[in-house]
Design a protein around this motif. Structure first.
Motif, PDB file in Angstrom:
ATOM      1  N   ILE A   1       0.908  -1.163  -0.221  1.00 46.03           N
ATOM      2  CA  ILE A   1      -0.083   0.042   0.023  1.00 46.03           C
ATOM      3  C   ILE A   1       0.597   1.053   0.001  1.00 46.03           C
ATOM      4  O   ILE A   1       1.792   1.453   0.917  1.00 46.03           O
ATOM      5  CB  ILE A   1      -0.809   0.045   1.197  1.00 46.03           C
ATOM      6  CG1 ILE A   1      -1.924  -1.217   1.175  1.00 46.03           C
ATOM      7  CG2 ILE A   1      -1.752   1.399   1.165  1.00 46.03           C
ATOM      8  CD1 ILE A   1      -3.066  -1.501   2.224  1.00 46.03           C
ATOM      9  N   ALA A   2       0.756   2.163  -1.161  1.00 44.13           N
ATOM     10  CA  ALA A   2       1.446   3.372  -1.120  1.00 44.13           C
ATOM     11  C   ALA A   2       0.468   4.568  -0.668  1.00 44.13           C
ATOM     12  O   ALA A   2      -0.743   4.561  -1.141  1.00 44.13           O
ATOM     13  CB  ALA A   2       1.989   3.729  -2.365  1.00 44.13           C
ATOM     14  N   ASN A   3       0.909   5.267   0.305  1.00 41.71           N
ATOM     15  CA  ASN A   3       0.122   6.590   0.592  1.00 41.71           C
ATOM     16  C   ASN A   3       0.612   7.695  -0.231  1.00 41.71           C
ATOM     17  O   ASN A   3       1.501   8.475   0.042  1.00 41.71           O
ATOM     18  CB  ASN A   3       0.319   6.648   2.075  1.00 41.71           C
ATOM     19  CG  ASN A   3      -0.635   7.920   2.653  1.00 41.71           C
ATOM     20  OD1 ASN A   3      -1.407   8.483   2.016  1.00 41.71           O
ATOM     21  ND2 ASN A   3      -0.498   8.308   4.127  1.00 41.71           N
TER      22      ASN A   3
ATOM     23  N   SER B   1       2.625   9.975   5.041  1.00 47.80           N
ATOM     24  CA  SER B   1       2.453  10.422   3.570  1.00 47.80           C
ATOM     25  C   SER B   1       3.679  10.259   2.887  1.00 47.80           C
ATOM     26  O   SER B   1       4.456  10.336   3.425  1.00 47.80           O
ATOM     27  CB  SER B   1       2.022  11.808   3.833  1.00 47.80           C
ATOM     28  OG  SER B   1       1.654  12.519   2.413  1.00 47.80           O
ATOM     29  N   ILE B   2       3.250   9.882   1.506  1.00 47.21           N
ATOM     30  CA  ILE B   2       4.432   9.761   0.789  1.00 47.21           C
ATOM     31  C   ILE B   2       5.734   8.572   1.155  1.00 47.21           C
ATOM     32  O   ILE B   2       6.576   8.832   0.832  1.00 47.21           O
ATOM     33  CB  ILE B   2       5.463  11.016   0.430  1.00 47.21           C
ATOM     34  CG1 ILE B   2       4.401  12.219   0.493  1.00 47.21           C
ATOM     35  CG2 ILE B   2       5.861  10.835  -0.941  1.00 47.21           C
ATOM     36  CD1 ILE B   2       3.100  12.180  -0.496  1.00 47.21           C
TER      37      ILE B   2
ATOM     38  N   LYS C   1      -0.802  14.180   8.481  1.00 47.06           N
ATOM     39  CA  LYS C   1      -1.213  13.066   9.385  1.00 47.06           C
ATOM     40  C   LYS C   1      -1.097  11.857   8.658  1.00 47.06           C
ATOM     41  O   LYS C   1      -1.490  11.886   7.384  1.00 47.06           O
ATOM     42  CB  LYS C   1      -2.810  13.576   9.609  1.00 47.06           C
ATOM     43  CG  LYS C   1      -3.016  14.635  10.239  1.00 47.06           C
ATOM     44  CD  LYS C   1      -2.287  14.910  11.772  1.00 47.06           C
ATOM     45  CE  LYS C   1      -2.770  15.975  12.396  1.00 47.06           C
ATOM     46  NZ  LYS C   1      -2.208  16.326  13.590  1.00 47.06           N
ATOM     47  N   PRO C   2      -0.813  10.756   9.406  1.00 43.22           N
ATOM     48  CA  PRO C   2      -0.558   9.349   8.911  1.00 43.22           C
ATOM     49  C   PRO C   2      -2.015   8.921   8.414  1.00 43.22           C
ATOM     50  O   PRO C   2      -3.097   9.226   8.803  1.00 43.22           O
ATOM     51  CB  PRO C   2       0.058   8.784   9.913  1.00 43.22           C
ATOM     52  CG  PRO C   2      -0.338   9.167  11.093  1.00 43.22           C
ATOM     53  CD  PRO C   2      -0.443  10.601  10.808  1.00 43.22           C
ATOM     54  N   CYS C   3      -1.857   7.899   7.787  1.00 43.26           N
ATOM     55  CA  CYS C   3      -3.219   7.142   7.102  1.00 43.26           C
ATOM     56  C   CYS C   3      -2.927   5.991   8.125  1.00 43.26           C
ATOM     57  O   CYS C   3      -2.372   4.911   7.705  1.00 43.26           O
ATOM     58  CB  CYS C   3      -3.288   6.716   5.766  1.00 43.26           C
ATOM     59  SG  CYS C   3      -4.598   5.784   5.291  1.00 43.26           S
TER      60      CYS C   3
ATOM     61  N   ILE D   1      -7.611   9.037   7.638  1.00 47.68           N
ATOM     62  CA  ILE D   1      -6.678  10.111   7.906  1.00 47.68           C
ATOM     63  C   ILE D   1      -7.637  11.250   8.496  1.00 47.68           C
ATOM     64  O   ILE D   1      -8.512  11.782   8.213  1.00 47.68           O
ATOM     65  CB  ILE D   1      -6.195  10.665   6.422  1.00 47.68           C
ATOM     66  CG1 ILE D   1      -5.578   9.814   5.683  1.00 47.68           C
ATOM     67  CG2 ILE D   1      -5.335  11.814   6.613  1.00 47.68           C
ATOM     68  CD1 ILE D   1      -5.121   9.980   4.314  1.00 47.68           C
ATOM     69  N   GLU D   2      -6.639  11.805   9.628  1.00 47.36           N
ATOM     70  CA  GLU D   2      -7.443  12.771  10.450  1.00 47.36           C
ATOM     71  C   GLU D   2      -7.737  13.954   9.686  1.00 47.36           C
ATOM     72  O   GLU D   2      -7.062  14.749   8.899  1.00 47.36           O
ATOM     73  CB  GLU D   2      -6.592  13.381  11.533  1.00 47.36           C
ATOM     74  CG  GLU D   2      -7.097  14.382  12.689  1.00 47.36           C
ATOM     75  CD  GLU D   2      -6.248  14.730  13.697  1.00 47.36           C
ATOM     76  OE1 GLU D   2      -6.150  15.794  14.251  1.00 47.36           O
ATOM     77  OE2 GLU D   2      -5.309  14.024  14.265  1.00 47.36           O
TER      78      GLU D   2
END
Length: 226
Positions: A31-33, A57-58, A39-41, A77-78
Motif C-alpha cells: 500500500i502506497a500513501n 504520507s508519501i 497526518k498518517p493514514c 486520515i485525520e
C-alpha cells in the motif's frame, strides 16, 4: 519522494510458518500513501492495524504476505471522512493499492466552509518481471497535468499511465511546473517500478516511487509437493 531500497516482506494476520506452508494460500499486498498530509493514514484490514502508528504520507508499506480472499479495509486520515471497502488478495498474485485524495463535488459548502477531499484507493496490477530497469508513471490527479520526469515531458490524465523509456536506474527529479515534487537518487535495484503523482487538491503535488512487480513466497512458506 523516497528512493525505494527497503524491501519488506512480512507474514500478516499472525500466521505461523507451519500453517502458512500447509493450509492457507497466500498473496502479496503493498500500500502506497500518496495523500499529501501531515497526518498518517491508519490502515485497518480485518480489524488489524497494518502499520502501527499509521502509514506516513508519501511512503509505502513494502510487500506484505497476506492470506488470499476478500478482506474488509478501513482508511482513516485525520480531518477527512473515513473510507471503507473490501480488498481482494489472489493466490500468488501481487497487488499494489494507492491511497490518494479526490475532491467529490464542491470544495466549499453553502456557508463557504472548506469541504476536505475524500480518501480514495486505487488498485494497480503488477508489471511484467524485468531483468533490467522498467519504469512507468501514473497520475491520480483529477485534471490533466504536465510533469517533467528528468528529460521527459508527460501530460498525464487521471489514472493515466506512461512508460518512461530508456531509464537505466539513474537519478532524476520530478517537477510540476517550476516546483520539484520529488527525486530519485539512483542506484536502485533492477526491476519494475511505478512512479506515482498526486495532489491534495489545494495546489500541493507529490510523487512516490514504488516497486510494482510479481513477488514470490520465500522457500519456507511454499507448500510442499505431495
Amino acid at each position: 519522494m523516497r528512493k525505494l531500497c527497503n524491501y519488506l516482506m512480512l507474514a500478516f494476520f499472525g500466521l505461523s510458518p507451519l500453517r502458512a506452508q500447509t493450509d492457507v494460500e497466500q498473496g502479496f499486498l503493498n500500500i502506497a500513501n500518496l495523500a499529501p498530509s501531515d497526518k498518517p493514514c491508519k490502515i485497518t484490514i480485518a480489524g488489524k492495524d497494518l502499520v502501527p502508528g499509521g502509514l506516513k504520507s508519501i511512503e509505502s508499506t513494502g510487500w506484505f504476505i497476506v492470506p488470499v480472499g476478500e478482506h474488509p479495509m478501513v482508511l482513516e486520515i485525520e480531518g477527512h471522512k473515513k473510507a471503507s471497502g473490501v480488498i481482494t488478495v489472489s493466490p500468488n498474485l501481487s497487488s499494489l493499492y494507492v491511497v490518494f485524495f479526490q475532491q467529490i463535488g464542491e470544495k466549499t459548502d453553502k456557508e463557504g466552509k472548506e469541504i476536505p477531499p475524500q480518501v480514495r484507493i486505487k488498485k494497480c496490477e503488477p508489471f511484467e518481471e524485468s531483468k533490467g530497469y522498467f519504469l512507468k508513471a501514473m497520475s491520480v490527479c483529477p485534471e490533466e497535468e504536465r510533469f517533467d520526469i528528468g528529460p521527459h515531458v508527460l501530460r498525464m490524465k487521471f489514472f493515466g499511465t506512461e512508460e518512461i523509456a530508456g531509464w537505466n536506474g539513474g537519478a532524476f527529479t520530478v517537477k510540476h511546473g517550476n516546483d520539484v515534487i520529488g527525486s530519485c537518487s539512483g542506484s536502485a535495484e533492477k526491476g519494475s517500478y511505478l512512479l506515482l503523482m498526486g495532489t491534495d487538491q489545494k495546489g500541493k503535488y507529490v510523487s512516490l516511487l514504488v516497486r510494482n512487480e510479481k513477488q514470490e513466497l520465500p522457500p519456507w512458506m511454499k507448500k510442499e509437493k505431495k
